[in-house]
Design an enzyme around this catalytic site. Structure first.
Site, PDB file in Angstrom:
ATOM      1  N   LYS A 188      -9.289  -3.300 -36.297  1.00 49.02           N
ATOM      2  CA  LYS A 188     -10.493  -2.648 -36.185  1.00 49.02           C
ATOM      3  C   LYS A 188     -10.094  -1.116 -35.653  1.00 49.02           C
ATOM      4  O   LYS A 188      -9.653  -0.991 -34.539  1.00 49.02           O
ATOM      5  CB  LYS A 188     -11.189  -3.475 -34.858  1.00 49.02           C
ATOM      6  CG  LYS A 188     -12.636  -2.729 -34.498  1.00 49.02           C
ATOM      7  CD  LYS A 188     -12.878  -2.710 -33.027  1.00 49.02           C
ATOM      8  CE  LYS A 188     -14.238  -1.824 -32.940  1.00 49.02           C
ATOM      9  NZ  LYS A 188     -13.942  -0.547 -33.486  1.00 49.02           N
ATOM     10  N   GLY A 241      -6.403   2.152 -26.008  1.00 50.02           N
ATOM     11  CA  GLY A 241      -7.572   2.493 -25.662  1.00 50.02           C
ATOM     12  C   GLY A 241      -7.642   2.778 -24.394  1.00 50.02           C
ATOM     13  O   GLY A 241      -6.815   2.749 -23.498  1.00 50.02           O
ATOM     14  N   SER A 242      -9.107   2.771 -23.721  1.00 47.26           N
ATOM     15  CA  SER A 242      -9.112   2.906 -22.483  1.00 47.26           C
ATOM     16  C   SER A 242      -8.987   1.581 -21.483  1.00 47.26           C
ATOM     17  O   SER A 242      -8.869   0.512 -21.916  1.00 47.26           O
ATOM     18  CB  SER A 242     -10.457   3.405 -22.107  1.00 47.26           C
ATOM     19  OG  SER A 242     -11.455   2.307 -22.481  1.00 47.26           O
ATOM     20  N   THR A 245     -11.640  -0.826 -21.482  1.00 44.45           N
ATOM     21  CA  THR A 245     -11.718  -1.839 -22.530  1.00 44.45           C
ATOM     22  C   THR A 245     -10.529  -2.835 -22.401  1.00 44.45           C
ATOM     23  O   THR A 245     -10.652  -4.244 -22.870  1.00 44.45           O
ATOM     24  CB  THR A 245     -11.366  -1.161 -24.040  1.00 44.45           C
ATOM     25  OG1 THR A 245     -12.840  -0.330 -23.952  1.00 44.45           O
ATOM     26  CG2 THR A 245     -11.820  -2.144 -25.090  1.00 44.45           C
ATOM     27  N   GLY A 246      -9.655  -2.447 -21.923  1.00 45.56           N
ATOM     28  CA  GLY A 246      -8.251  -3.122 -21.800  1.00 45.56           C
ATOM     29  C   GLY A 246      -8.485  -4.341 -20.989  1.00 45.56           C
ATOM     30  O   GLY A 246      -7.976  -5.679 -21.370  1.00 45.56           O
ATOM     31  N   GLU A 264      -1.972  -0.746 -24.657  1.00 42.42           N
ATOM     32  CA  GLU A 264      -1.448   0.619 -24.357  1.00 42.42           C
ATOM     33  C   GLU A 264      -2.831   1.593 -23.961  1.00 42.42           C
ATOM     34  O   GLU A 264      -3.701   1.986 -24.853  1.00 42.42           O
ATOM     35  CB  GLU A 264      -1.240   1.444 -25.570  1.00 42.42           C
ATOM     36  CG  GLU A 264       0.056   0.637 -26.289  1.00 42.42           C
ATOM     37  CD  GLU A 264       1.282   0.565 -25.772  1.00 42.42           C
ATOM     38  OE1 GLU A 264       1.473   1.904 -24.846  1.00 42.42           O
ATOM     39  OE2 GLU A 264       2.221  -0.156 -25.745  1.00 42.42           O
ATOM     40  N   CYS A 299      -2.899  10.662 -25.141  1.00 46.37           N
ATOM     41  CA  CYS A 299      -2.677   9.718 -23.978  1.00 46.37           C
ATOM     42  C   CYS A 299      -1.767  10.198 -23.081  1.00 46.37           C
ATOM     43  O   CYS A 299      -1.871   9.898 -21.867  1.00 46.37           O
ATOM     44  CB  CYS A 299      -2.429   8.350 -24.523  1.00 46.37           C
ATOM     45  SG  CYS A 299      -0.909   8.386 -25.376  1.00 46.37           S
ATOM     46  N   GLU A 398      -8.516   9.957 -15.819  1.00 48.74           N
ATOM     47  CA  GLU A 398      -8.080  10.643 -16.964  1.00 48.74           C
ATOM     48  C   GLU A 398      -9.402  11.197 -17.434  1.00 48.74           C
ATOM     49  O   GLU A 398     -10.483  10.549 -17.400  1.00 48.74           O
ATOM     50  CB  GLU A 398      -7.582   9.524 -17.876  1.00 48.74           C
ATOM     51  CG  GLU A 398      -7.259  10.072 -19.214  1.00 48.74           C
ATOM     52  CD  GLU A 398      -7.020   9.170 -20.411  1.00 48.74           C
ATOM     53  OE1 GLU A 398      -7.780   8.038 -20.290  1.00 48.74           O
ATOM     54  OE2 GLU A 398      -6.114   9.042 -20.923  1.00 48.74           O
TER      55      GLU A 398
HETATM   56  P1  NAD Z   1     -11.768   2.668 -26.100  1.00 43.36           P
HETATM   57  O1  NAD Z   1     -11.416   1.972 -25.148  1.00 43.36           O
HETATM   58  O2  NAD Z   1     -13.130   3.239 -25.824  1.00 43.36           O
HETATM   59  O3  NAD Z   1     -11.918   2.301 -27.453  1.00 43.36           O
HETATM   60  C1  NAD Z   1     -10.648   1.772 -28.194  1.00 43.36           C
HETATM   61  C2  NAD Z   1     -10.966   0.810 -29.250  1.00 43.36           C
HETATM   62  O4  NAD Z   1     -11.621  -0.218 -28.417  1.00 43.36           O
HETATM   63  C3  NAD Z   1     -12.023   1.276 -30.101  1.00 43.36           C
HETATM   64  O5  NAD Z   1     -11.816   0.627 -31.414  1.00 43.36           O
HETATM   65  C4  NAD Z   1     -13.324   0.660 -29.618  1.00 43.36           C
HETATM   66  O6  NAD Z   1     -14.233   0.319 -30.457  1.00 43.36           O
HETATM   67  C5  NAD Z   1     -12.738  -0.499 -28.957  1.00 43.36           C
HETATM   68  N1  NAD Z   1     -13.839  -1.214 -28.078  1.00 43.36           N
HETATM   69  C6  NAD Z   1     -14.596  -0.495 -27.374  1.00 43.36           C
HETATM   70  N2  NAD Z   1     -15.351  -1.594 -26.503  1.00 43.36           N
HETATM   71  C7  NAD Z   1     -14.605  -2.578 -26.726  1.00 43.36           C
HETATM   72  C8  NAD Z   1     -14.928  -4.046 -26.340  1.00 43.36           C
HETATM   73  N3  NAD Z   1     -15.866  -4.325 -25.440  1.00 43.36           N
HETATM   74  N4  NAD Z   1     -14.201  -5.126 -26.982  1.00 43.36           N
HETATM   75  C9  NAD Z   1     -13.323  -5.077 -27.857  1.00 43.36           C
HETATM   76  N5  NAD Z   1     -12.932  -3.508 -28.237  1.00 43.36           N
HETATM   77  C10 NAD Z   1     -13.511  -2.581 -27.720  1.00 43.36           C
HETATM   78  O7  NAD Z   1     -10.934   4.167 -26.048  1.00 43.36           O
HETATM   79  P2  NAD Z   1     -11.008   5.326 -26.958  1.00 43.36           P
HETATM   80  O8  NAD Z   1     -12.186   6.394 -26.343  1.00 43.36           O
HETATM   81  O9  NAD Z   1     -11.433   5.204 -28.322  1.00 43.36           O
HETATM   82  O10 NAD Z   1      -9.830   5.884 -26.641  1.00 43.36           O
HETATM   83  C11 NAD Z   1      -9.203   6.998 -25.508  1.00 43.36           C
HETATM   84  C12 NAD Z   1      -8.355   6.192 -24.619  1.00 43.36           C
HETATM   85  O11 NAD Z   1      -7.417   5.517 -25.494  1.00 43.36           O
HETATM   86  C13 NAD Z   1      -7.943   6.947 -23.702  1.00 43.36           C
HETATM   87  O12 NAD Z   1      -8.006   6.259 -22.439  1.00 43.36           O
HETATM   88  C14 NAD Z   1      -6.534   7.083 -23.901  1.00 43.36           C
HETATM   89  O13 NAD Z   1      -5.612   7.342 -23.155  1.00 43.36           O
HETATM   90  C15 NAD Z   1      -6.247   5.900 -24.619  1.00 43.36           C
HETATM   91  N6  NAD Z   1      -4.892   6.187 -25.492  1.00 43.36           N
HETATM   92  C16 NAD Z   1      -3.839   5.341 -25.196  1.00 43.36           C
HETATM   93  C17 NAD Z   1      -2.599   5.556 -25.884  1.00 43.36           C
HETATM   94  C18 NAD Z   1      -1.319   4.996 -25.439  1.00 43.36           C
HETATM   95  O14 NAD Z   1      -0.384   4.687 -26.403  1.00 43.36           O
HETATM   96  N7  NAD Z   1      -1.146   4.490 -24.201  1.00 43.36           N
HETATM   97  C19 NAD Z   1      -2.767   6.413 -27.054  1.00 43.36           C
HETATM   98  C20 NAD Z   1      -3.856   6.705 -27.473  1.00 43.36           C
HETATM   99  C21 NAD Z   1      -5.116   6.699 -26.624  1.00 43.36           C
END
Ligand code: NAD
Length: 494
Positions: A188, A241-242, A245-246, A264, A299, A398
C-alpha cells in the site's frame, strides 16, 4: 539527465490508475476514485483507485494463492534472482521518467530524487537478488545421535505500507528482501505518492514475476492500511511512517492474527558539534544539508543541532548563511536544491511549529514562512530556530519539514543528555577530531545510526532502523532478510 528531457517528461499526461491485483489492473470494488495533486503547483495530476476492505481481501487472497502454488515461493533462489535482476534493469531503464513522475507527485528536488528513488530501488533489488542464492541454512552443534537443521523459510504473505517521502527507495527496501526470500506481497503506497510504485509493480510483471506475487492496493490509510493491519491473511507487516500509525498497526495485529510488525518511524535526530570538530565550515554546510534537503522531509533529518557554547554564535551564523544560500523552488529544475513541502497540511503543520517555538521563547534566525505563493505550490524557506529549550515541543517532536532547532551545550555529558533527551532514536551526528570522544559518543548516543564528522551518508551494506519510539527492525543490509523469513528446526534422530 538534462533539463530538456525533464521538461518533456513533466508535461506528460498521466491517465487514471487502478490497483494491481493478481497481475491485472482493476478498479476499486465500489468504483471509488481519489485525486492525486502536485505540490509543485497545486494542480490535480490524475485519479487513483480508492481502495476498499474488499480490495485488500482480494489482494491478500490472491497473494496467498500465489504463495501456496509455489510459482515463486518454491522457485530455486537462483531463478528468483534472475527475475529480480531483470526487474532492476527495467527500472533503471526508466529511471528518469520514474524520477520525474515521483517528483510531480511528492515535490522532492529532482537532483535528489533521481539518485534516491529509481536508482536506489534498482540497486536494492539487485543487492537482495544477488544475496538470496548465497544464503545457507545451518547444521546445529548437537550431540552425535541427532542432526539438527535450521531452515530459513519465507513467511507467506507480506504486507508493506510505505510513506510519501521516498516511495521507491523505501518501497524497494521492503519489496526486494521480501520477494527475494520467496514471499508474496501486498503493497500500500501513501495516498499522495502511489504512481511510481504502481509503475514498478507493472515492470515486475514484465520481468517475469508471476501474477499475484506482487499486488498494489492504493487508497486511504484508515481504510486500506487498516484492512491490511486487521487482515488474518498477512503474516508480516513492514511499515514506514509516523509513530501514530505504527501504534495503530500494533493494535490491529493484536486484534487480528498477531502478525509480526516491523516499524520504521520518525526521528528527532541530534547533530552534536563540538568545538574541536575538524572543519567547522564543512560541518555547518553538511549540517544545513542534513536538515534542509528535501525540505526536511527525511526521516533521518538532522533536526536538532546541539552545538558547544564556545563556538555557538559563529557556527550558527555559518549555518544560517548556508540555509539562506539554498535555492528553493521548482523541484523539476536542475538548479533547485530544495523542492516543495509535500502538502498544504504538512506546510501548515511546519508553520505552526515555528509559531509555537517563538511563543515558547526560541528566536527565529532565518526563514519561518511560506514562499513562492504565486506558483500555487507549497514552499517554505529553510528555517533556523535558536535558543530552543530542551523540553519544548520543537525540541521534542518531529516536524518533518525544513525547521532546525538549535540548543547550546557546555560539556560532553550535557551533550549526551540532550542528545538522548527525546522518545526517538533514529539517527545522529557527532563532530569532533578527538577519536576517543567520537567512540565514547558512538556508545553513549541512543540511536540506530551515529554519523561521525559527516551527516546522512549510508549505503545498502548497513542497516537503517531506530530504537525507542523510532521503531524496531531495520531496513537494508543482509539483516533485513530475516524479517521476511521464519526459522524452522528439523530434529532428526540418527
Ligand atoms: P503516515 O503514518 O501518515 O503514513 C504512512 C503510511 O501509513 C501511508 O501509506 C498511509 O496511508 C498509511 N496509514 C495512515 N493511516 C493508517 C492507518 N490508520 N492504518 C494503516 N495505515 C495507515 O506517515 P507519512 O506522513 O506518510 O510519513 C511521514 C512519517 O514517516 C514521518 O514520521 C517520517 O519520519 C516517517 N519515515 C520514517 C522512515 C524510517 O526509515 N524510519 C523513513 C521515511 C519516513
Amino acid at each position: 539527465m538534462d533539463q530538456a528531457s525533464i521538461d518533456a517528461l513533466r508535461a506528460e499526461v498521466i491517465g487514471p490508475q487502478g490497483h494491481l491485483i493478481g497481475g491485472q489492473v482493476v478498479p476499486a470494488s465500489d468504483g471509488g476514485l481519489m485525486e492525486t495533486t502536485s505540490p509543485i503547483d497545486g494542480r490535480v495530476l490524475t485519479t487513483l483507485a480508492k481502495g476498499t476492505g474488499a480490495d485488500v481481501a482480494r489482494a491478500v487472497a490472491g497473494a496467498r494463492e500465489a504463495f501456496e502454488d509455489g510459482c515463486w515461493s518454491r522457485q530455486p533462489p537462483a531463478a528468483r534472482k534472475k527475475v529480480l535482476l531483470k526487474w532492476a534493469e527495467l527500472i533503471e531503464a526508466e529511471a528518469l521518467a520514474l524520477a520525474v513522475m515521483g517528483v510531480r507527485e511528492n515535490g522532492t528536488e529532482i537532483s535528489m530524487a533521481y539518485k534516491a528513488e529509481a536508482g536506489s530501488a534498482a540497486a536494492t533489488i539487485r543487492y537482495y537478488a544477488e544475496a538470496i542464492d548465497k544464503q545457507y541454512g545451518e547444521i546445529a552443534p548437537t550431540a552425535d545421535s541427532v542432526l539438527g537443521l535450521v531452515h530459513r523459510e519465507p513467511v507467506g504473505v507480506v504486507g508493506a505500507i510505505v510513506p510519501w517521502n521516498f516511495p521507491l527507495m523505501i518501497g524497494a527496501w521492503k519489496l526486494a528482501p521480501a520477494l527475494a526470500a520467496g514471499n508474496s506481497v501486498v503493497l500500500k503506497p501513501a495516498e499522495t505518492a502511489s504512481l511510481t510504485l504502481l509503475r514498478i509493480a507493472a515492470l515486475a510483471l514484465e520481468a517475469g514475476l508471476p501474477p499475484g506475487v506482487l499486488n498494489v492496493v492504493t487508497g486511504e490509510g484508515p481504510v486500506v492500511g487498516e484492512a491490511m493491519g486487521l487482515s488474518m491473511g498477512i503474516d508480516v507487516l513492514a511499515f514506514t511512517g509516523s509513530g501514530a500509525t505504527g501504534r495503530r498497526l500494533l493494535e490491529y495485529a493484536a486484534r487480528s492474527n498477531l502478525k509480526r510488525c516491523y516499524l520504521e518511524l520518525g526521528g528527532k535526530s541530534p547533530n552534536v558539534v563540538f568545538a574541536d570538530a575538524p572543519d567547522l565550515a564543512l560541518a555547518a554546510k553538511v549540517s544545513a544539508a542534513g536538515i534542509f534537503r528535501n525540505a526536511g522531509q527525511v526521516c533521518v533529518a538532522a533536526s536538532r543541532l546541539l552545538v558547544e557554547e564556545s563556538i555557538h554564535d559563529d557556527f550558527v551564523a555559518a549555518l544560517v548563511a548556508a540555509a539562506e544560500a539554498f535555492r528553493v523552488g521548482d523541484p523539476l529544475s536542475l538548479e533547485t536544491q530544495i523542492g516543495a513541502v509535500h502538502s498544504e497540511r504538512q506546510l501548515a503543520q511546519n508553520l505552526h511549529f515555528v509559531d509555537e517555538a517563538e511563543a515558547e521563547g526560541a528566536q527565529r534566525l532565518t526563514g519561518g514562512g511560506r514562499i513562492l505563493t504565486d506558483t500555487g505550490g507549497t514552499y517554505m524557506a529553510p528555517t533556523v530556530m535558536a535558543g530552543v529549550a530542551p523540553d519544548t515541543r520543537l525540541a521534542q517532536n518531529e516536524v518533518f519539514g525544513p525547521v532546525l532547532a538549535v540548543t547550546p551545550f557546555r560539556t560532553e555529558g550535557e551533550a549526551v543528555r540532550l542528545a538522548n533527551g527525546t522518545d526517538y532514536g533514529l539517527s545522529s551526528g557527532v563532530w569532533t577530531r578527538d577519536l576517543s570522544r567520537a567512540h565514547r559518543m558512538i556508545r553513549a548516543v541512543r540511536a540506530g545510526v551515529v554519523h561521525v564528522n559527516t551527516y546522512g551518508g549510508s549505503d545498502l551494506t548497513v542497516p537503517l532502523g531506530g530504537v525507542g519510539q523510532s521503531g524496531n527492525g531495520s531496513d537494508k543490509s543482509l539483516h533485513a532478510l530475516a524479517k521476511y523469513e521464519n526459522l524452522k528446526t528439523a530434529w532428526i534422530q540418527l
